[in-house]
Design a protein around this motif. Structure first.
Motif, PDB file in Angstrom:
ATOM      1  N   LEU A   1      -8.652  18.189 -12.568  1.00 28.10           N
ATOM      2  CA  LEU A   1      -9.220  18.298 -11.230  1.00 28.10           C
ATOM      3  C   LEU A   1      -9.819  16.963 -10.783  1.00 28.10           C
ATOM      4  N   GLN A   2     -10.393  16.245 -11.729  1.00 24.68           N
ATOM      5  CA  GLN A   2     -10.980  14.936 -11.408  1.00 24.68           C
ATOM      6  C   GLN A   2      -9.899  13.951 -10.940  1.00 24.68           C
ATOM      7  N   GLN A   3      -8.752  13.966 -11.602  1.00 29.01           N
ATOM      8  CA  GLN A   3      -7.661  13.089 -11.193  1.00 29.01           C
ATOM      9  C   GLN A   3      -7.154  13.451  -9.799  1.00 29.01           C
ATOM     10  N   LYS A   4      -7.062  14.748  -9.523  1.00 29.53           N
ATOM     11  CA  LYS A   4      -6.602  15.187  -8.203  1.00 29.53           C
ATOM     12  C   LYS A   4      -7.571  14.762  -7.115  1.00 29.53           C
ATOM     13  N   ALA A   5      -8.883  14.895  -7.388  1.00 27.57           N
ATOM     14  CA  ALA A   5      -9.889  14.496  -6.407  1.00 27.57           C
ATOM     15  C   ALA A   5      -9.866  12.985  -6.178  1.00 27.57           C
ATOM     16  N   ALA A   6      -9.718  12.227  -7.256  1.00 26.20           N
ATOM     17  CA  ALA A   6      -9.671  10.768  -7.135  1.00 26.20           C
ATOM     18  C   ALA A   6      -8.440  10.333  -6.342  1.00 26.20           C
ATOM     19  N   LYS A   7      -7.322  10.994  -6.612  1.00 27.49           N
ATOM     20  CA  LYS A   7      -6.093  10.647  -5.895  1.00 27.49           C
ATOM     21  C   LYS A   7      -6.199  11.003  -4.412  1.00 27.49           C
ATOM     22  N   ALA A   8      -6.826  12.126  -4.099  1.00 34.49           N
ATOM     23  CA  ALA A   8      -6.996  12.536  -2.702  1.00 34.49           C
ATOM     24  C   ALA A   8      -7.901  11.563  -1.956  1.00 34.49           C
ATOM     25  N   SER A   9      -8.991  11.157  -2.603  1.00 38.40           N
ATOM     26  CA  SER A   9      -9.907  10.215  -1.938  1.00 38.40           C
ATOM     27  C   SER A   9      -9.244   8.848  -1.766  1.00 38.40           C
ATOM     28  N   ARG A  10      -8.457   8.428  -2.739  1.00 36.47           N
ATOM     29  CA  ARG A  10      -7.736   7.166  -2.627  1.00 36.47           C
ATOM     30  C   ARG A  10      -6.697   7.236  -1.497  1.00 36.47           C
ATOM     31  N   ALA A  11      -6.057   8.388  -1.356  1.00 42.43           N
ATOM     32  CA  ALA A  11      -5.067   8.553  -0.289  1.00 42.43           C
ATOM     33  C   ALA A  11      -5.727   8.465   1.088  1.00 42.43           C
ATOM     34  N   VAL A  12      -6.907   9.056   1.220  1.00 43.74           N
ATOM     35  CA  VAL A  12      -7.628   8.989   2.494  1.00 43.74           C
ATOM     36  C   VAL A  12      -8.038   7.542   2.792  1.00 43.74           C
ATOM     37  N   ALA A  13      -8.550   6.852   1.787  1.00 40.44           N
ATOM     38  CA  ALA A  13      -8.963   5.454   1.965  1.00 40.44           C
ATOM     39  C   ALA A  13      -7.763   4.577   2.302  1.00 40.44           C
ATOM     40  N   ASP A  14      -6.641   4.798   1.627  1.00 43.19           N
ATOM     41  CA  ASP A  14      -5.437   4.017   1.900  1.00 43.19           C
ATOM     42  C   ASP A  14      -4.895   4.306   3.301  1.00 43.19           C
ATOM     43  N   SER A  15      -5.020   5.543   3.724  1.00 42.53           N
ATOM     44  CA  SER A  15      -4.586   5.902   5.073  1.00 42.53           C
ATOM     45  C   SER A  15      -5.427   5.180   6.126  1.00 42.53           C
ATOM     46  N   ALA A  16      -6.720   5.095   5.876  1.00 41.49           N
ATOM     47  CA  ALA A  16      -7.602   4.382   6.801  1.00 41.49           C
ATOM     48  C   ALA A  16      -7.254   2.896   6.842  1.00 41.49           C
ATOM     49  N   LYS A  17      -6.992   2.312   5.674  1.00 45.45           N
ATOM     50  CA  LYS A  17      -6.593   0.898   5.629  1.00 45.45           C
ATOM     51  C   LYS A  17      -5.297   0.674   6.397  1.00 45.45           C
ATOM     52  N   ALA A  18      -4.330   1.570   6.187  1.00 44.47           N
ATOM     53  CA  ALA A  18      -3.034   1.428   6.859  1.00 44.47           C
ATOM     54  C   ALA A  18      -3.194   1.512   8.370  1.00 44.47           C
TER      55      ALA A  18
ATOM     56  N   LEU B   1       0.828  -1.204   0.000  1.00 44.12           N
ATOM     57  CA  LEU B   1       0.000   0.000   0.000  1.00 44.12           C
ATOM     58  C   LEU B   1       0.867   1.261   0.000  1.00 44.12           C
ATOM     59  N   GLU B   2       1.955   1.249   0.761  1.00 42.59           N
ATOM     60  CA  GLU B   2       2.847   2.413   0.805  1.00 42.59           C
ATOM     61  C   GLU B   2       3.545   2.618  -0.536  1.00 42.59           C
ATOM     62  N   VAL B   3       3.953   1.527  -1.172  1.00 44.99           N
ATOM     63  CA  VAL B   3       4.630   1.644  -2.462  1.00 44.99           C
ATOM     64  C   VAL B   3       3.664   2.144  -3.525  1.00 44.99           C
ATOM     65  N   LYS B   4       2.442   1.631  -3.532  1.00 46.61           N
ATOM     66  CA  LYS B   4       1.446   2.087  -4.509  1.00 46.61           C
ATOM     67  C   LYS B   4       1.152   3.574  -4.339  1.00 46.61           C
ATOM     68  N   GLY B   5       1.144   4.053  -3.116  1.00 45.31           N
ATOM     69  CA  GLY B   5       0.852   5.462  -2.878  1.00 45.31           C
ATOM     70  C   GLY B   5       1.974   6.387  -3.300  1.00 45.31           C
ATOM     71  N   SER B   6       3.215   5.921  -3.212  1.00 52.28           N
ATOM     72  CA  SER B   6       4.334   6.795  -3.541  1.00 52.28           C
ATOM     73  C   SER B   6       4.703   6.766  -5.020  1.00 52.28           C
ATOM     74  N   HIS B   7       4.265   5.744  -5.747  1.00 48.65           N
ATOM     75  CA  HIS B   7       4.598   5.622  -7.167  1.00 48.65           C
ATOM     76  C   HIS B   7       3.361   5.843  -8.028  1.00 48.65           C
TER      77      HIS B   7
END
Length: 105
Positions: free
Chosen positions: A71-88, A58-64
């Motif tokens: 704007l849509q890509q930025k929003a999708a990436k931000a929401s994915r980062a929040v979800a990944d943070s919760a999983k971590a 999960l950490e490697v996927k987030g950094s690469h």
């Protein structure tokens, strides 16, 4: 010397053991629970290693990731980062609980 022998013999009689026979005949009684605990700890360690591997992925996927252009890509990436943070966070808490189970056993 005789007094010491008397004290030693009386003490051994009270304890119900004689020299060198503390563990004789009792091996199967204590060996089985220790073997079971060792197997339990190994199983828990496998689960913990699996969670650690998932966390590393999960950490490697987030950094690469590729840069965002829209704007849509930025929003999708931000929401994915929040979800990944919760999983971590959840996986780290699970690993802490597994560590606690290992210490208990």
């Amino acid at each position: 010397i005789e007094f010491y022998d008397l004290l030693t013999n009386d003490k051994q009689k009270l304890l119900g053991v004689s020299a060198g026979t503390l563990f004789k005949g009792g091996e199967p009684g204590w060996k089985t629970p220790l073997q079971q605990a060792r197997e339990d700890i190994a199983a828990i360690q496998v689960r913990k290693d699996s969670k650690q591997k998932d966390l590393d992925v999960l950490e490697v996927k987030g950094s690469h990731t590729l840069p965002d252009y829209t704007l849509q890509q930025k929003a999708a990436k931000a929401s994915r980062a929040v979800a990944d943070s919760a999983k971590a966070t959840k996986w780290q808490a699970d690993m802490a609980l597994l560590d606690r189970e290992i210490k208990i056993r």
